[in-house]
Design a protein around this motif. Structure first.
Motif, short mmCIF file in Angstrom:
data_model
loop_
_atom_site.label_atom_id
_atom_site.label_comp_id
_atom_site.label_asym_id
_atom_site.label_seq_id
_atom_site.Cartn_x
_atom_site.Cartn_y
_atom_site.Cartn_z
N GLN A 75 0.83 -1.19 0.00
CA GLN A 75 0.00 0.00 0.00
C GLN A 75 0.87 1.26 0.00
N LEU A 76 1.91 1.27 0.83
CA LEU A 76 2.80 2.43 0.88
C LEU A 76 3.45 2.69 -0.48
N ILE A 77 3.86 1.63 -1.13
CA ILE A 77 4.51 1.76 -2.44
C ILE A 77 3.51 2.25 -3.48
N ASP A 78 2.28 1.76 -3.41
CA ASP A 78 1.27 2.19 -4.38
C ASP A 78 0.93 3.66 -4.23
N GLU A 79 0.86 4.14 -2.98
CA GLU A 79 0.50 5.53 -2.73
C GLU A 79 1.64 6.50 -2.97
N ARG A 80 2.86 6.02 -2.85
CA ARG A 80 4.04 6.88 -3.02
C ARG A 80 5.09 6.17 -3.87
N PRO A 81 4.91 6.13 -5.17
CA PRO A 81 5.88 5.44 -6.02
C PRO A 81 7.23 6.14 -6.02
N GLY A 82 8.27 5.37 -6.33
CA GLY A 82 9.61 5.95 -6.42
C GLY A 82 10.28 6.14 -5.07
N GLN A 83 9.97 5.30 -4.09
CA GLN A 83 10.57 5.40 -2.76
C GLN A 83 12.07 5.12 -2.82
N THR A 84 12.80 5.66 -1.87
CA THR A 84 14.23 5.38 -1.71
C THR A 84 14.43 4.69 -0.37
N LEU A 85 15.10 3.56 -0.38
CA LEU A 85 15.42 2.81 0.82
C LEU A 85 16.89 3.03 1.12
N ILE A 86 17.20 3.48 2.34
CA ILE A 86 18.58 3.68 2.75
C ILE A 86 18.93 2.56 3.71
N GLY A 87 19.98 1.83 3.40
CA GLY A 87 20.38 0.71 4.23
C GLY A 87 21.88 0.64 4.38
N ASP A 88 22.33 -0.27 5.23
CA ASP A 88 23.77 -0.46 5.37
C ASP A 88 24.26 -1.43 4.30
N LYS A 89 25.53 -1.74 4.35
CA LYS A 89 26.11 -2.55 3.29
C LYS A 89 25.62 -3.99 3.28
N ASN A 90 24.91 -4.40 4.30
CA ASN A 90 24.39 -5.77 4.35
C ASN A 90 23.06 -5.93 3.63
N TYR A 91 22.51 -4.86 3.11
CA TYR A 91 21.33 -4.93 2.25
C TYR A 91 21.84 -5.14 0.82
N PHE A 92 22.05 -6.37 0.45
CA PHE A 92 22.63 -6.64 -0.86
C PHE A 92 22.08 -7.95 -1.41
N GLY A 93 22.42 -8.20 -2.62
CA GLY A 93 22.05 -9.44 -3.30
C GLY A 93 21.32 -9.12 -4.59
N ARG A 94 21.67 -9.86 -5.61
CA ARG A 94 21.07 -9.63 -6.93
C ARG A 94 19.55 -9.79 -6.86
N GLU A 95 19.08 -10.86 -6.22
CA GLU A 95 17.63 -11.11 -6.14
C GLU A 95 16.92 -10.02 -5.33
N PHE A 96 17.53 -9.63 -4.21
CA PHE A 96 16.94 -8.58 -3.37
C PHE A 96 16.83 -7.27 -4.13
N GLU A 97 17.90 -6.88 -4.80
CA GLU A 97 17.89 -5.62 -5.54
C GLU A 97 16.94 -5.68 -6.73
N GLN A 98 16.78 -6.86 -7.32
CA GLN A 98 15.83 -7.02 -8.43
C GLN A 98 14.40 -6.83 -7.93
N GLN A 99 14.10 -7.40 -6.75
CA GLN A 99 12.76 -7.24 -6.16
C GLN A 99 12.46 -5.77 -5.90
N LEU A 100 13.43 -5.06 -5.36
CA LEU A 100 13.24 -3.64 -5.10
C LEU A 100 13.02 -2.88 -6.40
N ALA A 101 13.79 -3.18 -7.42
CA ALA A 101 13.65 -2.50 -8.71
C ALA A 101 12.26 -2.74 -9.30
N GLU A 102 11.75 -3.96 -9.16
CA GLU A 102 10.41 -4.27 -9.66
C GLU A 102 9.33 -3.47 -8.93
N LEU A 103 9.60 -3.14 -7.66
CA LEU A 103 8.66 -2.34 -6.86
C LEU A 103 8.90 -0.84 -7.02
N ASP A 104 9.84 -0.46 -7.88
CA ASP A 104 10.21 0.94 -8.11
C ASP A 104 10.78 1.57 -6.84
#
Length: 115
Positions: free
Chosen positions: A1-30
């Motif tokens: 719901q948050l993503i639908d109401e506010r597209p183009g969100q930016t997530l700030i994380g530390d260096k442990n937020y990584f992985g090709r699959e994880f980043e692909q999921q985020l990209a699909e959610l804009d």
């Protein structure tokens, strides 16, 4: 719901937020991911923001723990903790507003109100 109401969100994380699959999921959610590069990675976009941002976050955390005494909040339930945290943040906000409007030299100090 948050993503639908506010597209183009930016997530700030530390260096442990990584992985090709994880980043692909985020990209699909804009969702744009800002994080420091891990060892062996190329410099990532937005990396120049992390040092000043970290300093701000650490300053806020120190204020919460030190001046607002949030490590000894005495809340017995999650709701009790939330109320105590929010009342202290409100008190600090009111003190900053008051100090700003009365021309005090130090904005974030609660010392004058600590009786």
């Amino acid at each position: 719901q948050l993503i639908d109401e506010r597209p183009g969100q930016t997530l700030i994380g530390d260096k442990n937020y990584f992985g090709r699959e994880f980043e692909q999921q985020l990209a699909e959610l804009d969702i744009r991911l800002l994080r420091p590069a891990r060892k062996g990675e190329a410099e990532r976009a937005g990396s120049q923001l992390f040092k000043p941002l970290r300093q701000v976050i650490e300053s806020i955390n120190e204020t919460f723990k030190g001046q607002l005494d949030l490590e000894r909040h005495r809340g017995r339930t999650p709701a009790g903790v939330a109320v105590r945290v929010l009342q202290r943040i409100l008190a600090l906000t009111a003190a900053i507003w008051h100090n700003d409007h009365t021309g005090q030299p130090i904005m974030r100090a609660l010392t004058a109100y600590d009786h």
